[in-house]
Design a protein around this motif. Structure first.
Motif, PDB file in Angstrom:
ATOM      1  N   LYS A 190       0.773  -1.184  -0.065  1.00  0.00           N
ATOM      2  CA  LYS A 190      -0.033  -0.087  -0.056  1.00  0.00           C
ATOM      3  C   LYS A 190       1.012   1.300  -0.094  1.00  0.00           C
ATOM      4  CE  LYS A 190      -3.580   2.268   2.613  1.00  0.00           C
ATOM      5  NZ  LYS A 190      -4.559   2.493   3.758  1.00  0.00           N
ATOM      6  N   ASP A 191       0.450   2.082  -0.882  1.00  0.00           N
ATOM      7  CA  ASP A 191       1.237   3.341  -1.143  1.00  0.00           C
ATOM      8  C   ASP A 191       2.705   3.416  -1.293  1.00  0.00           C
ATOM      9  OD1 ASP A 191      -1.211   4.662  -0.314  1.00  0.00           O
ATOM     10  OD2 ASP A 191      -0.768   4.784   1.545  1.00  0.00           O
ATOM     11  N   HIS A 200       3.099  -7.846 -13.525  1.00  0.00           N
ATOM     12  CA  HIS A 200       1.698  -8.139 -13.590  1.00  0.00           C
ATOM     13  C   HIS A 200       1.466  -9.642 -13.347  1.00  0.00           C
ATOM     14  CE1 HIS A 200       3.276  -8.823 -17.555  1.00  0.00           C
ATOM     15  NE2 HIS A 200       2.547  -9.868 -17.689  1.00  0.00           N
ATOM     16  N   HIS A 201       2.206 -10.455 -13.668  1.00  0.00           N
ATOM     17  CA  HIS A 201       2.145 -11.753 -13.155  1.00  0.00           C
ATOM     18  C   HIS A 201       1.840 -11.809 -11.763  1.00  0.00           C
ATOM     19  CE1 HIS A 201       2.361 -13.262 -17.331  1.00  0.00           C
ATOM     20  NE2 HIS A 201       3.558 -12.865 -17.428  1.00  0.00           N
ATOM     21  N   ASP A 202       2.737 -11.181 -11.123  1.00  0.00           N
ATOM     22  CA  ASP A 202       2.735 -11.479  -9.578  1.00  0.00           C
ATOM     23  C   ASP A 202       1.622 -10.884  -8.972  1.00  0.00           C
ATOM     24  OD1 ASP A 202       5.660 -12.357  -9.244  1.00  0.00           O
ATOM     25  OD2 ASP A 202       6.063 -10.326  -9.951  1.00  0.00           O
ATOM     26  N   PHE A 203       1.092  -9.518  -9.538  1.00  0.00           N
ATOM     27  CA  PHE A 203      -0.213  -8.827  -9.177  1.00  0.00           C
ATOM     28  C   PHE A 203      -1.424  -9.885  -9.276  1.00  0.00           C
ATOM     29  CE2 PHE A 203       2.046  -4.567  -9.799  1.00  0.00           C
ATOM     30  CZ  PHE A 203       2.471  -4.619  -8.556  1.00  0.00           C
ATOM     31  N   GLN A 204      -1.223 -10.620 -10.499  1.00  0.00           N
ATOM     32  CA  GLN A 204      -2.246 -11.284 -11.017  1.00  0.00           C
ATOM     33  C   GLN A 204      -2.541 -12.644  -9.959  1.00  0.00           C
ATOM     34  OE1 GLN A 204      -1.760 -13.389 -14.913  1.00  0.00           O
ATOM     35  NE2 GLN A 204      -3.926 -13.674 -14.884  1.00  0.00           N
ATOM     36  N   LYS A 207      -4.030 -11.267  -6.759  1.00  0.00           N
ATOM     37  CA  LYS A 207      -5.449 -11.071  -7.080  1.00  0.00           C
ATOM     38  C   LYS A 207      -5.882  -9.448  -6.814  1.00  0.00           C
ATOM     39  CE  LYS A 207      -7.293 -15.816  -6.820  1.00  0.00           C
ATOM     40  NZ  LYS A 207      -8.671 -16.519  -6.067  1.00  0.00           N
ATOM     41  N   TYR A 208      -4.736  -8.978  -7.241  1.00  0.00           N
ATOM     42  CA  TYR A 208      -4.784  -7.419  -6.891  1.00  0.00           C
ATOM     43  C   TYR A 208      -4.149  -6.498  -8.454  1.00  0.00           C
ATOM     44  CZ  TYR A 208      -2.016  -3.663  -4.860  1.00  0.00           C
ATOM     45  OH  TYR A 208      -1.685  -2.180  -4.402  1.00  0.00           O
TER      46      TYR A 208
END
Length: 318
Positions: A190-191, A200-204, A207-208
């Motif tokens: 956060k922030d 983007h694979h890590d965020f996927q 689920k974020y």
């Protein structure tokens, strides 16, 4: 009589000294601090309301202004002068100019705004084709590990993908539930400005969605490719960039990748081109819209005035 007044004064002074000794014993007052040097003190009541605060005396009751504290620098000794200068210029430009102390405090905390992340996934679902989080590592600006945990996927594991993930069945014995890990990791992100390779694979997997302007993907930096002597628009692996630019070998052997090593490598690559990259980003970003001017006539405290009530409602209430 003068003698009686002198005795009364002496007793009062004795109580004052006892109170002062008690404050010193509790650590609320320095033994070498003279209250008189801070201004006039009227009787015992005044001395009981004083306490040490940021090197000054202040009343214990009522509003006390917060002391401004300048924290020690946390910039890496290896940080380049350009990098340090950029931190200064960016933060000073963001400051409102009202308090040098506050801006300096923010400046020295700036590296704490950066983290790098890498996740390892396993296969779940039909034929193990669905990727789910099994390990997540987060490092700070210096490359120190601040989070590294194994995660139990929500669906049964079909393929551990050990050759790439490094995950085995025994790792799942100490794994924590996905929801727990997700909450812990998102609290860290956060922030923050988040660095990663094909992040983007890590965020996927988490689920974020992280804000684009706070994301630094080392797989999409033309300046890194250029520095490595590789095609600017080519999608280059972390392993290849590490070999060309950092002269280090990663992801070797058959035991799988290390998410800690990959996160640290991504941060190293970011810092290598940090100044140039951030400068180019600043040029490419559209200018921020001006802050809306507050119209005093729309102040919510005035909404109860008659002029803001609908005329038909006003008529029906008469």
């Amino acid at each position: 009589t003068p003698q009686g007044h002198s005795k009364k004064k002496s007793r009062k002074h004795q109580r004052f000294m006892e109170r002062r000794a008690l404050l010193e014993q509790k650590g609320l007052l320095s033994p070498h601090q003279h209250l008189g040097s801070q201004g006039p003190v009227v009787g015992l009541e005044a001395s009981s309301t004083l306490t040490r605060m940021g090197g000054t005396t202040a009343p214990r009751c009522g509003k006390v202004p917060k002391s401004k504290q300048i924290t020690s620098p946390s910039l890496s000794p290896s940080a380049s002068p350009d990098s340090i200068a950029r931190h200064h210029s960016v933060l000073l430009s963001q400051g409102n100019g009202s308090s040098k102390g506050v801006r300096m405090s923010s400046l020295l905390l700036r590296p704490g705004k950066y983290v790098a992340i890498d996740c390892e996934m396993v296969g779940t679902g039909p034929q193990g084709r669905q990727s789910e989080l099994a390990r997540c590592s987060v490092v700070n600006y210096e490359g120190d590990v601040i989070y590294d945990k194994y995660v139990q996927p929500e669906l049964p594991i079909v393929d551990y993908r050990t050759r790439w993930s490094g995950i085995t069945k025994r790792h799942m014995k100490s794994a924590i539930p996905f929801k727990t890990a997700q909450a812990e990791i998102l609290k860290i992100l956060k922030d923050k400005i988040v660095v990663g390779h094909a992040v983007h694979h890590d965020f996927q997997a988490l689920k974020y969605f992280h804000p684009k302007d706070k994301t630094r993907d080392t797989s999409r930096i033309p300046v890194l490719n250029q520095k490595a002597g590789l095609p600017i628009r080519a999608s280059v692996s972390l392993k290849s960039l590490a070999r060309h630019l950092l002269r280090k070998k990663i992801q070797v052997g058959c035991t799988g990748h290390s998410s800690v090593e990959d996160a640290q490598t991504a941060m190293e690559l970011y810092r290598l081109v940090e100044v140039q990259w951030e400068t180019e980003l600043a040029r490419s970003l559209p200018p921020r819209p001006p802050s809306p001017v507050t119209d005093p006539t729309t102040d919510s405290s005035q909404y109860m005035d008659d002029q803001y009530w609908p005329t038909d409602l006003m008529a029906s209430s008469l």
